[in-house]
Design a protein around this motif. Structure first.
Motif, PDB file in Angstrom:
ATOM      1  N   UNK A   8       0.839  -1.194   0.000  1.00  0.00           N
ATOM      2  CA  UNK A   8       0.000   0.000   0.000  1.00  0.00           C
ATOM      3  C   UNK A   8       0.881   1.253   0.000  1.00  0.00           C
ATOM      4  N   UNK A   9       2.018   1.179   0.684  1.00  0.00           N
ATOM      5  CA  UNK A   9       2.965   2.301   0.672  1.00  0.00           C
ATOM      6  C   UNK A   9       3.488   2.548  -0.743  1.00  0.00           C
ATOM      7  N   UNK A  10       3.738   1.463  -1.483  1.00  0.00           N
ATOM      8  CA  UNK A  10       4.190   1.591  -2.877  1.00  0.00           C
ATOM      9  C   UNK A  10       3.120   2.290  -3.705  1.00  0.00           C
ATOM     10  N   UNK A  11       1.854   1.882  -3.516  1.00  0.00           N
ATOM     11  CA  UNK A  11       0.748   2.480  -4.273  1.00  0.00           C
ATOM     12  C   UNK A  11       0.599   3.959  -3.942  1.00  0.00           C
ATOM     13  N   UNK A  12       0.686   4.311  -2.658  1.00  0.00           N
ATOM     14  CA  UNK A  12       0.538   5.712  -2.259  1.00  0.00           C
ATOM     15  C   UNK A  12       1.700   6.565  -2.784  1.00  0.00           C
ATOM     16  N   UNK A  13       2.893   5.988  -2.835  1.00  0.00           N
ATOM     17  CA  UNK A  13       4.039   6.708  -3.407  1.00  0.00           C
ATOM     18  C   UNK A  13       3.800   6.998  -4.883  1.00  0.00           C
ATOM     19  N   UNK A  14       3.243   6.018  -5.597  1.00  0.00           N
ATOM     20  CA  UNK A  14       2.919   6.229  -7.013  1.00  0.00           C
ATOM     21  C   UNK A  14       1.835   7.288  -7.177  1.00  0.00           C
ATOM     22  N   UNK A  15       0.848   7.272  -6.291  1.00  0.00           N
ATOM     23  CA  UNK A  15      -0.217   8.280  -6.366  1.00  0.00           C
ATOM     24  C   UNK A  15       0.366   9.684  -6.236  1.00  0.00           C
ATOM     25  N   UNK A  16       1.363   9.823  -5.383  1.00  0.00           N
ATOM     26  CA  UNK A  16       1.990  11.133  -5.210  1.00  0.00           C
ATOM     27  C   UNK A  16       2.855  11.556  -6.379  1.00  0.00           C
ATOM     28  N   UNK A  17       3.217  10.607  -7.252  1.00  0.00           N
ATOM     29  CA  UNK A  17       4.047  10.935  -8.409  1.00  0.00           C
ATOM     30  C   UNK A  17       5.218  10.010  -8.606  1.00  0.00           C
TER      31      UNK A  17
ATOM     32  N   UNK B 185      -0.879   4.017  -9.603  1.00  0.00           N
ATOM     33  CA  UNK B 185      -1.125   4.013  -8.165  1.00  0.00           C
ATOM     34  C   UNK B 185      -2.599   4.002  -7.825  1.00  0.00           C
ATOM     35  N   UNK B 186      -3.415   4.712  -8.606  1.00  0.00           N
ATOM     36  CA  UNK B 186      -4.850   4.727  -8.352  1.00  0.00           C
ATOM     37  C   UNK B 186      -5.476   3.347  -8.442  1.00  0.00           C
ATOM     38  N   UNK B 187      -4.943   2.521  -9.342  1.00  0.00           N
ATOM     39  CA  UNK B 187      -5.463   1.157  -9.497  1.00  0.00           C
ATOM     40  C   UNK B 187      -4.861   0.207  -8.470  1.00  0.00           C
ATOM     41  N   UNK B 188      -3.548   0.327  -8.259  1.00  0.00           N
ATOM     42  CA  UNK B 188      -2.887  -0.631  -7.362  1.00  0.00           C
ATOM     43  C   UNK B 188      -3.252  -0.414  -5.898  1.00  0.00           C
ATOM     44  N   UNK B 189      -3.659   0.806  -5.532  1.00  0.00           N
ATOM     45  CA  UNK B 189      -4.104   1.030  -4.155  1.00  0.00           C
ATOM     46  C   UNK B 189      -5.267   0.100  -3.823  1.00  0.00           C
ATOM     47  N   UNK B 190      -6.194  -0.027  -4.758  1.00  0.00           N
ATOM     48  CA  UNK B 190      -7.335  -0.920  -4.553  1.00  0.00           C
ATOM     49  C   UNK B 190      -6.874  -2.373  -4.547  1.00  0.00           C
TER      50      UNK B 190
END
Length: 476
Positions: free
Chosen positions: A166-175, A369-374
């Motif tokens: 989830x940390x990886x996904x949130x990092x991607x969401x941030x850019x 990131x938007x997809x992988x967070x889920x």
């Protein structure tokens, strides 16, 4: 209605085509496309994440091609069943999220000592090749493995796979890691478009729309990124026309600290595959007990191990049987294993063209990131679901609490292990390895309290019943 459809329906009223039926070209092609649509994101996403986090850059299009081709080969082996290898059922094989945390840890070990991208890939595929033999060995007595890999252990490990990701996904969401515009509003907007799209489509009454929700979300995210000027396809002209599989293209290296977490996960993967194949048998109206069932489970788990070994040889991450495709079987009513040949062909042909990987590599981090967070949140929830099937008494609650605490603890405060020998520190710094080792050891050490709590609960319940009867008599 054709004669073969009538025959299939007479054998099984809720399946259009049963396991051994042979649908025609068009029904097979349509069913195969639905399976590919449901699994495509799962096949390519681990490679995109590993490539982005570990800085593999130019190698990503080739790695995506290999992931698609290996998934095609693995699917063919599972469905066709070659000798004892394969389940002989309609089950799609693909790159597994379950191994992602351990693979990233392995890459970081190599990267921390100054290894090049080629060194990172050589180590990842080298240890994956060796660890695959664990599952091959376990396939012969997988039914006995449940005594050690209990639902408490399995659920704990799956939770520890999902939470760090989830940390990886949130990092991607941030850019993305190290992005200069990290947390910018346009990054959050792109991720929000994908996230909201997936959520809304997932509430649809149409099963096909729900299955394709993530794919549609990513496409809309890419379209939005295009109009924001975030896509650059200029490099595609430099890619080769065809991807050629080259055994161990990046070399072969081994690292014990990277091997142990993967070896543990192959044990868990064997149990997960058993569950997925049991669900597949149920949906396909095939036996879920007896010699035929056991033979299929052994063949399927053996197929997972062999396919993961093939994946490592041809530069792809470990492979496993996808569970989401069981939903496609239930949806379409097509359980024919011969459809797997069409699925395999589509995946293999897609893998031949590196331009597909090149386009996917340009996907902005916030879109992914938007997809992988889920997806990663779903992995963690799946672990909770497994734990809910266990008997959560005081003993098991303590095992879960300590194991999850240790796993998350070392991932958030890795310096706590800095005084240990380097190899031991590298092994235990993996949240999956730390949590799994803790859960297994505690399960073996802590005695099960059989009967004590149940008896006390039963006595209390009986006392309540007697009190209720007495009170009822007084009221009467």
């Amino acid at each position: 209605m054709t004669q073969d459809v009538k025959t299939a329906q007479s054998k099984n009223h809720d399946l259009l085509y049963s396991l051994h039926d042979k649908p025609g070209f068009w029904p097979s092609s349509f069913a195969a496309l639905q399976h590919v649509l449901a699994s495509l994101v799962g096949v390519i996403t681990p490679t995109l994440i590993v490539g982005g986090v570990l800085g593999l850059g130019e190698h990503v299009p080739y790695l995506i091609s290999m992931a698609l081709m290996v998934s095609g080969v693995g699917t063919f082996i599972q469905c066709r069943r070659i000798g004892p290898v394969g389940a002989g059922m309609l089950c799609l094989q693909g790159t597994s999220f379950a191994f992602l945390t351990a693979v990233l840890s392995a890459g970081m070990i190599v990267k921390s000592r100054g290894g090049s991208p080629e060194d990172i890939l050589a180590t990842i595929f080298g240890v994956s090749f060796c660890a695959a033999f664990i599952e091959i060995f376990l396939s012969r007595f997988v039914h006995k493995l449940q005594k050690v890999i209990t639902p408490v252990v399995t659920g704990t490990i799956i939770i520890l796979i999902g939470i760090p990701l989830i940390k990886v996904a949130m990092t991607d969401i941030g850019g993305g890691f190290g992005a200069q515009n990290f947390g910018a509003l346009d990054n959050l907007m792109l991720a929000g478009i994908v996230l909201v799209t997936v959520i809304l489509l997932n509430r649809s009454q149409n099963p096909m729309i729900r299955l394709a929700a993530v794919v549609i979300g990513l496409v809309l995210g890419m379209v939005a990124a295009f109009f924001m000027g975030r896509l650059d396809f200029s490099h595609l002209s430099s890619l080769p026309v065809i991807s050629v599989p080259v055994p161990f293209k990046f070399g072969f290296q081994f690292d014990l600290a990277a091997f142990i977490p993967l070896a543990i996960l192959f044990c868990v993967s064997a149990m997960e595959t058993t569950g997925d194949l049991t669900a597949n048998s149920t949906i396909s109206r095939e036996p879920v007990k007896g010699p035929v069932y056991i033979n299929r489970i052994r063949g399927g788990v053996l197929g997972d191990g062999v396919n993961s070994m093939i994946a490592a040889v041809f530069n792809s991450m470990p492979s496993t049987t996808f569970s989401q495709n069981n939903g496609v079987i239930a949806l379409t009513g097509v359980a024919s294993r011969f459809v797997g040949i069409y699925i395999a062909a589509i995946l293999f042909i897609m893998g031949l063209f590196p331009i597909i990987g090149g386009v996917l590599q340009q996907m902005p981090k916030p879109v992914l990131g938007g997809a992988t967070l889920i997806m990663f949140g779903t992995v963690a929830v799946a672990g909770i679901r497994v734990l809910s099937q266990a008997n959560l008494d005081r003993r098991n609650m303590m095992i879960i609490a300590i194991s999850v605490g240790m796993g998350i603890g070392v991932s958030t405060v890795p310096d706590v292990l800095q005084e240990l020998p380097k190899t031991v520190s590298n092994i235990l710094s993996s949240p999956v390895a730390m949590g799994a080792i803790t859960a297994i050891l505690l399960s073996l050490i802590l005695p099960e309290q059989k009967g004590v709590e149940e008896e006390s609960i039963t006595e209390a319940e009986e006392a309540d019943v007697e009190a209720a009867k007495k009170k009822l008599g007084e009221v009467s």
